[in-house]
Scaffold this motif. Sequence first.
Motif, mmCIF file in Angstrom:
data_model
loop_
_atom_site.group_PDB
_atom_site.id
_atom_site.type_symbol
_atom_site.label_atom_id
_atom_site.label_comp_id
_atom_site.label_asym_id
_atom_site.label_seq_id
_atom_site.Cartn_x
_atom_site.Cartn_y
_atom_site.Cartn_z
ATOM 1 N N LEU A 163 69.417 17.176 84.084
ATOM 2 C CA LEU A 163 70.601 17.952 83.415
ATOM 3 C C LEU A 163 70.111 18.802 82.228
ATOM 4 C CD1 LEU A 163 73.229 14.861 83.779
ATOM 5 C CD2 LEU A 163 74.120 16.158 84.725
ATOM 6 N N ARG A 164 69.833 18.043 82.063
ATOM 7 C CA ARG A 164 69.079 19.280 80.727
ATOM 8 C C ARG A 164 69.008 19.807 80.708
ATOM 9 N NH1 ARG A 164 65.133 17.133 75.490
ATOM 10 N NH2 ARG A 164 64.103 19.299 74.979
ATOM 11 N N GLU A 165 68.153 20.307 82.817
ATOM 12 C CA GLU A 165 67.324 21.752 82.610
ATOM 13 C C GLU A 165 68.337 22.756 82.672
ATOM 14 O OE1 GLU A 165 65.549 24.796 84.098
ATOM 15 O OE2 GLU A 165 64.711 23.564 82.783
ATOM 16 N N ARG A 166 69.448 21.866 83.644
ATOM 17 C CA ARG A 166 70.706 22.274 84.583
ATOM 18 C C ARG A 166 71.379 23.469 82.934
ATOM 19 N NH1 ARG A 166 74.711 18.912 87.178
ATOM 20 N NH2 ARG A 166 76.608 20.429 85.928
ATOM 21 N N ALA A 167 71.633 22.220 81.886
ATOM 22 C CA ALA A 167 72.272 22.904 80.807
ATOM 23 C C ALA A 167 71.355 23.956 79.967
ATOM 24 C CB ALA A 167 72.697 21.973 79.359
ATOM 25 N N GLU A 168 70.458 23.840 79.957
ATOM 26 C CA GLU A 168 69.703 24.744 78.983
ATOM 27 C C GLU A 168 69.268 25.924 79.965
ATOM 28 O OE1 GLU A 168 65.989 23.106 78.201
ATOM 29 O OE2 GLU A 168 66.162 22.014 76.789
ATOM 30 N N GLN A 169 69.476 25.969 81.833
ATOM 31 C CA GLN A 169 69.790 27.352 82.578
ATOM 32 C C GLN A 169 71.182 27.879 82.220
ATOM 33 O OE1 GLN A 169 66.363 28.407 84.164
ATOM 34 N NE2 GLN A 169 67.998 30.371 83.534
ATOM 35 N N ALA A 170 71.676 27.446 81.747
ATOM 36 C CA ALA A 170 72.877 27.674 81.917
ATOM 37 C C ALA A 170 72.778 28.432 80.518
ATOM 38 C CB ALA A 170 74.537 26.786 81.557
ATOM 39 N N VAL A 171 72.373 27.680 79.215
ATOM 40 C CA VAL A 171 72.548 28.900 78.122
ATOM 41 C C VAL A 171 71.824 29.387 77.986
ATOM 42 C CG1 VAL A 171 71.900 28.287 75.579
ATOM 43 C CG2 VAL A 171 73.384 25.828 76.896
ATOM 44 N N ARG A 172 70.807 29.472 79.093
ATOM 45 C CA ARG A 172 69.039 30.988 79.181
ATOM 46 C C ARG A 172 69.834 31.762 79.848
ATOM 47 N NH1 ARG A 172 66.299 27.982 81.624
ATOM 48 N NH2 ARG A 172 64.829 26.329 79.784
ATOM 49 N N ASP A 173 70.865 31.823 80.187
ATOM 50 C CA ASP A 173 71.563 32.843 81.305
ATOM 51 C C ASP A 173 72.403 33.736 80.475
ATOM 52 O OD1 ASP A 173 69.058 32.177 83.603
ATOM 53 O OD2 ASP A 173 71.688 31.148 84.965
ATOM 54 N N ARG A 174 73.629 32.826 79.726
ATOM 55 C CA ARG A 174 74.528 33.495 79.195
ATOM 56 C C ARG A 174 73.780 34.380 77.715
ATOM 57 N NH1 ARG A 174 78.483 29.031 80.025
ATOM 58 N NH2 ARG A 174 79.796 30.243 77.638
ATOM 59 N N HIS A 175 73.358 32.727 76.989
ATOM 60 C CA HIS A 175 73.132 33.240 75.743
ATOM 61 C C HIS A 175 71.770 32.480 75.185
ATOM 62 C CE1 HIS A 175 74.756 35.592 71.227
ATOM 63 N NE2 HIS A 175 73.329 34.331 70.571
ATOM 64 N N PRO A 176 70.407 33.249 75.239
ATOM 65 C CA PRO A 176 69.527 32.635 75.294
ATOM 66 C C PRO A 176 69.437 32.658 73.420
ATOM 67 C CG PRO A 176 68.735 34.517 75.622
ATOM 68 C CD PRO A 176 70.297 34.723 75.845
ATOM 69 N N ALA A 177 69.963 33.384 72.469
ATOM 70 C CA ALA A 177 69.676 32.871 71.288
ATOM 71 C C ALA A 177 70.281 30.717 70.593
ATOM 72 C CB ALA A 177 70.397 33.703 70.392
ATOM 73 N N SER A 178 71.605 30.858 71.166
ATOM 74 C CA SER A 178 71.766 29.659 71.523
ATOM 75 C C SER A 178 70.564 27.988 71.738
ATOM 76 C CB SER A 178 72.693 29.131 71.935
ATOM 77 O OG SER A 178 74.346 30.117 71.970
ATOM 78 N N LEU A 179 69.568 28.465 72.890
ATOM 79 C CA LEU A 179 68.878 27.997 73.219
ATOM 80 C C LEU A 179 67.894 26.760 72.385
ATOM 81 C CD1 LEU A 179 67.608 26.861 76.228
ATOM 82 C CD2 LEU A 179 66.216 28.189 75.692
ATOM 83 N N PRO A 180 67.474 26.844 71.357
ATOM 84 C CA PRO A 180 67.060 26.044 70.527
ATOM 85 C C PRO A 180 68.719 25.084 69.493
ATOM 86 C CG PRO A 180 66.509 28.360 69.460
ATOM 87 C CD PRO A 180 67.323 29.284 70.863
ATOM 88 N N VAL A 181 69.188 26.040 70.067
ATOM 89 C CA VAL A 181 70.514 24.323 69.147
ATOM 90 C C VAL A 181 70.820 23.545 70.119
ATOM 91 C CG1 VAL A 181 72.828 24.767 68.905
ATOM 92 C CG2 VAL A 181 71.122 26.064 67.658
ATOM 93 N N LEU A 182 70.450 24.117 71.552
ATOM 94 C CA LEU A 182 70.852 23.181 72.444
ATOM 95 C C LEU A 182 69.904 21.747 72.759
ATOM 96 C CD1 LEU A 182 72.298 22.002 74.763
ATOM 97 C CD2 LEU A 182 70.785 23.169 76.126
ATOM 98 N N ARG A 183 68.438 22.705 72.334
ATOM 99 C CA ARG A 183 67.396 21.606 72.295
ATOM 100 C C ARG A 183 67.018 21.190 71.169
ATOM 101 N NH1 ARG A 183 63.472 26.300 73.874
ATOM 102 N NH2 ARG A 183 63.894 25.655 76.621
ATOM 103 N N GLU A 184 67.566 20.879 70.069
ATOM 104 C CA GLU A 184 67.903 19.753 68.701
ATOM 105 C C GLU A 184 69.057 19.648 68.962
ATOM 106 O OE1 GLU A 184 67.781 21.119 64.313
ATOM 107 O OE2 GLU A 184 70.035 22.458 64.983
ATOM 108 N N LEU A 185 69.941 19.385 69.846
ATOM 109 C CA LEU A 185 70.671 18.856 70.682
ATOM 110 C C LEU A 185 70.112 16.905 70.829
ATOM 111 C CD1 LEU A 185 74.184 18.501 69.980
ATOM 112 C CD2 LEU A 185 74.256 19.711 72.031
#
Length: 380
Positions: free
Chosen positions: A130-152
């Motif tokens: 699940l985490r990988e799916r979420a990270e992949q979606a953010v990485r594909d659409r807006h990679p600048a938001s990836l650090p926020v998701l990981r902190e989340l």
Amino acid sequence: MNVCVRLDTTARDAVAFGCSPAHEALRSLHVLGSVKRHPLHISWALRAREHLGADLKDEVDRFAFWCQGRPLSLPRIWGPDEVSSWPEELAALHEAPVECYAEHLVAEALQANGRAPRVRLEDVHADPALRERAEQAVRDRHPASLPVLRELFDDPERSRKRFADFLTAYWDVCLAAEWPSLERHLLADIAARSRAGYQRGLASMLEDLAPHLRVVQKGNEVSLTLTRSQADAASMEITLAEQDRLLLVPSHFAWPLVTIVGQRERRAGHDRQSVQIFYALEAMQRQAHPPVPSEDLLTLLRAAAHPARLQILQLLAERPRSTSEIAGLIGLTEAAVSRHLKLLAEAGWAEPERHSYYVYYRLVRAAQGRLTRALERLLG
């Protein structure tokens, strides 16, 4: 996507209005990140960007994944079923269970076909996929938001504090000064639509929410259907029971969108559905209507919009002239001049007069006044 909401008009408290500064802030962030889709707000967005410092611009970009595609909503924290103040809603963000913040952002990262499934934080921690799916979606659409998701994922409390600090700084810089004026317009819209619902009936009031919201009443049931051109989004049908509610939330930043958000919550031992419809202020909808020139103005302009016909009008302004005289002066055949004069006469620019064997045309001076008045009505 087709969204259909049905409700019984006899249900007590079936419809309510709300006004939320926090939701306005989130919708304005959506406008800021997707300004090409919101042409009425381009000037506002340019002013807002001028006020953003470098650090705040970076935070806007880091949270952009949740604000650009569609407006972010935190319904479990901010339910716009009453008029709240910004300090009250900021306190609610800090005091709510952290899951109300974190799980919604995780669900938005996992959303598909316009729907965001409810996902508990413990399920994400227990399931690396699940985490990988979420990270992949953010990485594909807006990679600048990836650090926020990981902190989340790693520290939800710290992520919430970061989001609250970001939203506070953004509010202070971009919205605080104009909020009193915006709030007055929102409350005025609520008052006007409440009166309309009382005077004309619920269905009639709902018809005015947005031009692409279709309202049909059959007996005591009213259905609202919102049709959009988003081909990859699933359809949604919601039927509201007696204990459920339809919340209507005006927004300065909604146009041209109408957003329908469904939420299920448990209150007093039973489930209750609420549907929130975010719609544009009536004043914004009026601004969005393209100007419609009067038919009289169009007729006058079309008839005059030709070099030869403008020459003819200039000649007629000096004195009445015959077809043959005009033809000789502007270098056209009499047949061609006759066609031009016919168009001018039909539009009211010229009028024929018979003098013995000849037909003269004179300028109708009143046409100039008609044109001036029509332009003044159009341009002010």
